[in-house]
Write a protein that holds these residues in place. Structure first.
Motif, PDB file in Angstrom:
ATOM      1  N   GLY A 186       0.696  -1.156  -0.013  1.00 25.37           N
ATOM      2  CA  GLY A 186       0.206  -0.077  -0.186  1.00 25.37           C
ATOM      3  C   GLY A 186       0.610   1.245   0.145  1.00 25.37           C
ATOM      4  O   GLY A 186       0.399   2.417  -0.017  1.00 25.37           O
ATOM      5  N   TYR A 187       2.243   1.140   0.098  1.00 22.29           N
ATOM      6  CA  TYR A 187       3.122   2.258  -0.053  1.00 22.29           C
ATOM      7  C   TYR A 187       4.108   2.088  -1.205  1.00 22.29           C
ATOM      8  O   TYR A 187       5.092   1.926  -0.831  1.00 22.29           O
ATOM      9  CB  TYR A 187       3.815   2.243   1.190  1.00 22.29           C
ATOM     10  CG  TYR A 187       2.916   2.648   2.559  1.00 22.29           C
ATOM     11  CD1 TYR A 187       3.045   4.024   2.845  1.00 22.29           C
ATOM     12  CD2 TYR A 187       2.250   1.684   3.256  1.00 22.29           C
ATOM     13  CE1 TYR A 187       2.190   4.389   4.396  1.00 22.29           C
ATOM     14  CE2 TYR A 187       1.660   1.917   4.325  1.00 22.29           C
ATOM     15  CZ  TYR A 187       1.419   3.261   4.653  1.00 22.29           C
ATOM     16  OH  TYR A 187       0.883   3.350   5.894  1.00 22.29           O
ATOM     17  N   PRO A 188       3.422   2.314  -2.213  1.00 23.35           N
ATOM     18  CA  PRO A 188       4.184   2.118  -3.469  1.00 23.35           C
ATOM     19  C   PRO A 188       5.642   2.611  -3.825  1.00 23.35           C
ATOM     20  O   PRO A 188       6.605   2.263  -4.119  1.00 23.35           O
ATOM     21  CB  PRO A 188       3.353   2.674  -4.589  1.00 23.35           C
ATOM     22  CG  PRO A 188       2.376   3.457  -4.193  1.00 23.35           C
ATOM     23  CD  PRO A 188       2.234   2.842  -2.758  1.00 23.35           C
ATOM     24  N   LEU A 218       3.326  -6.609  -7.804  1.00 22.65           N
ATOM     25  CA  LEU A 218       3.399  -5.568  -9.059  1.00 22.65           C
ATOM     26  C   LEU A 218       1.783  -5.569  -9.283  1.00 22.65           C
ATOM     27  O   LEU A 218       1.347  -4.266  -9.553  1.00 22.65           O
ATOM     28  CB  LEU A 218       4.021  -6.113 -10.327  1.00 22.65           C
ATOM     29  CG  LEU A 218       5.645  -6.039 -10.109  1.00 22.65           C
ATOM     30  CD1 LEU A 218       6.313  -6.749 -11.441  1.00 22.65           C
ATOM     31  CD2 LEU A 218       5.930  -4.577 -10.460  1.00 22.65           C
ATOM     32  N   ASP A 219       0.995  -6.352  -9.432  1.00 25.37           N
ATOM     33  CA  ASP A 219      -0.438  -6.367  -9.898  1.00 25.37           C
ATOM     34  C   ASP A 219      -1.356  -5.564  -8.768  1.00 25.37           C
ATOM     35  O   ASP A 219      -2.069  -5.145  -9.432  1.00 25.37           O
ATOM     36  CB  ASP A 219      -0.944  -7.682 -10.015  1.00 25.37           C
ATOM     37  CG  ASP A 219      -0.373  -8.450 -11.123  1.00 25.37           C
ATOM     38  OD1 ASP A 219       0.269  -7.777 -12.034  1.00 25.37           O
ATOM     39  OD2 ASP A 219      -0.409  -9.725 -11.346  1.00 25.37           O
ATOM     40  N   GLU A 248      -1.384   1.661 -11.448  1.00 27.91           N
ATOM     41  CA  GLU A 248      -1.210   1.537 -13.068  1.00 27.91           C
ATOM     42  C   GLU A 248       0.192   2.528 -13.294  1.00 27.91           C
ATOM     43  O   GLU A 248       1.080   2.138 -13.951  1.00 27.91           O
ATOM     44  CB  GLU A 248      -2.180   1.864 -13.947  1.00 27.91           C
ATOM     45  CG  GLU A 248      -2.109   1.440 -15.198  1.00 27.91           C
ATOM     46  CD  GLU A 248      -3.407   1.645 -16.194  1.00 27.91           C
ATOM     47  OE1 GLU A 248      -2.978   1.607 -17.328  1.00 27.91           O
ATOM     48  OE2 GLU A 248      -4.192   2.047 -15.547  1.00 27.91           O
ATOM     49  N   ALA A 249       0.152   3.534 -12.689  1.00 31.10           N
ATOM     50  CA  ALA A 249       1.184   4.617 -13.292  1.00 31.10           C
ATOM     51  C   ALA A 249       2.536   4.340 -12.584  1.00 31.10           C
ATOM     52  O   ALA A 249       3.595   4.369 -13.389  1.00 31.10           O
ATOM     53  CB  ALA A 249       0.838   6.051 -12.536  1.00 31.10           C
ATOM     54  N   VAL A 250       2.529   3.624 -11.308  1.00 32.96           N
ATOM     55  CA  VAL A 250       3.759   3.090 -10.643  1.00 32.96           C
ATOM     56  C   VAL A 250       4.156   1.953 -11.564  1.00 32.96           C
ATOM     57  O   VAL A 250       5.453   1.794 -11.703  1.00 32.96           O
ATOM     58  CB  VAL A 250       3.475   2.785  -9.242  1.00 32.96           C
ATOM     59  CG1 VAL A 250       4.735   2.234  -8.801  1.00 32.96           C
ATOM     60  CG2 VAL A 250       3.034   4.256  -8.589  1.00 32.96           C
ATOM     61  N   ARG A 251       3.305   1.203 -11.698  1.00 30.65           N
ATOM     62  CA  ARG A 251       3.625  -0.194 -12.332  1.00 30.65           C
ATOM     63  C   ARG A 251       4.214   0.019 -13.694  1.00 30.65           C
ATOM     64  O   ARG A 251       5.177  -0.478 -14.176  1.00 30.65           O
ATOM     65  CB  ARG A 251       2.385  -1.163 -12.473  1.00 30.65           C
ATOM     66  CG  ARG A 251       2.597  -2.398 -13.012  1.00 30.65           C
ATOM     67  CD  ARG A 251       1.556  -3.466 -12.663  1.00 30.65           C
ATOM     68  NE  ARG A 251       0.408  -3.047 -13.390  1.00 30.65           N
ATOM     69  CZ  ARG A 251      -0.728  -2.649 -12.873  1.00 30.65           C
ATOM     70  NH1 ARG A 251      -0.783  -2.772 -11.464  1.00 30.65           N
ATOM     71  NH2 ARG A 251      -1.797  -2.261 -13.437  1.00 30.65           N
TER      72      ARG A 251
END
Length: 257
Positions: A187-189, A213-214, A218-221
């Motif tokens: 929860g803390y990307p 990852l999933d 989306e932007a971080v991934r």
């Protein structure tokens, strides 16, 4: 009337209270006085050789200690470096509200971090296991670098390096600790982003963290995937330009033996 006045005072003070809640301090202890009067540098780790991680600030060392204060809304992983160009040995820590302590007792090891909740977990799950694994791996890395520099490193030596320095019990303990930490703080990307980055350099390692990852925004991934593609190109260029041909095999195809 008094109740309304008290409510108004509390309302006016609320922004200052919330700001105080986001404050952090970093107190660092170094192993000797060799850096007194010089600076250490804090920044955000870069995700590939194609980029430079942004520098947060430089901090003066006095009597083998340094102190830094700031505020943070969203916790993130930062790196402490001894070099202004932000290369070389790092100590990583989590920038989060509270009093963060960094203690480096050996320049060859990552410093221990403590004092705040995420940093306590990071030290237990990541720092301590990694330091043990690196202590075992260090003499092997020296030999390997010399072999690369002299272009004498053989495939047999690479297998031995993998077994003794990479695939040992201590290294597996360190890898599993990192995955547990990422699972806990998914929860803390921006806390786990750099650790995830280090796990997507090969298909076999990425498979172990795909479930994490999933769960990322989306932007971080997508940023991680873009940097992954850039890194693959750079590594392939290095591999074909500098390494002996017989050890071109990517890590993910190395069989058990």
């Amino acid at each position: 009337m008094m109740f309304r006045s008290i409510f108004l005072i509390l309302f006016l003070l609320l922004p200052y209270y919330l700001l105080a809640q986001n404050n952090f301090t970093v107190h660092g202890e170094l192993p000797d006085n060799s850096l007194d009067g010089k600076y250490v540098y804090m920044g955000i780790p870069r995700l590939s050789l194609a980029e430079n991680g942004p520098l947060i600030d430089s901090v003066l060392v006095v009597n083998s200690e340094f102190q830094y204060t700031g505020s943070v809304d969203d916790p993130f992983l930062a790196g402490l470096s001894l070099r202004a160009d932000y290369f070389g040995k790092f100590t990583f820590f989590i920038v989060e509200p509270g009093h963060i302590k960094i203690k480096i007792t050996d320049w060859q090891q990552t410093g221990n971090v403590s004092g705040t909740p995420i940093n306590e977990d990071y030290n237990l799950m990541v720092v301590e296991p990694t330091n043990l694994a690196e202590k075992i791996r260090q003499p092997w890395d020296v030999r390997r670098k010399e072999g690369f520099d002299n272009r004498t490193w053989t495939e047999d030596e690479e297998w031995e390096y993998m077994d003794s320095a990479i695939l040992n019990v201590e290294s597996e303990w360190a890898r599993s600790g990192k995955i547990r930490f990422m699972e806990k703080y998914v929860g803390y990307p921006h806390v786990i982003r750099f650790l995830l980055w280090n796990h997507i350099q090969s298909a076999s390692q990425q498979a172990k963290v795909q479930h994490i990852l999933d769960k990322l925004p989306e932007a971080v991934r997508d940023t991680l995937y873009v940097r992954q593609a850039q890194q693959i190109q750079l590594v392939e260029k290095y591999r074909t330009s500098y390494l002996p041909e017989e050890i071109y095999l990517p890590v993910e195809v190395i069989p058990d033996h």
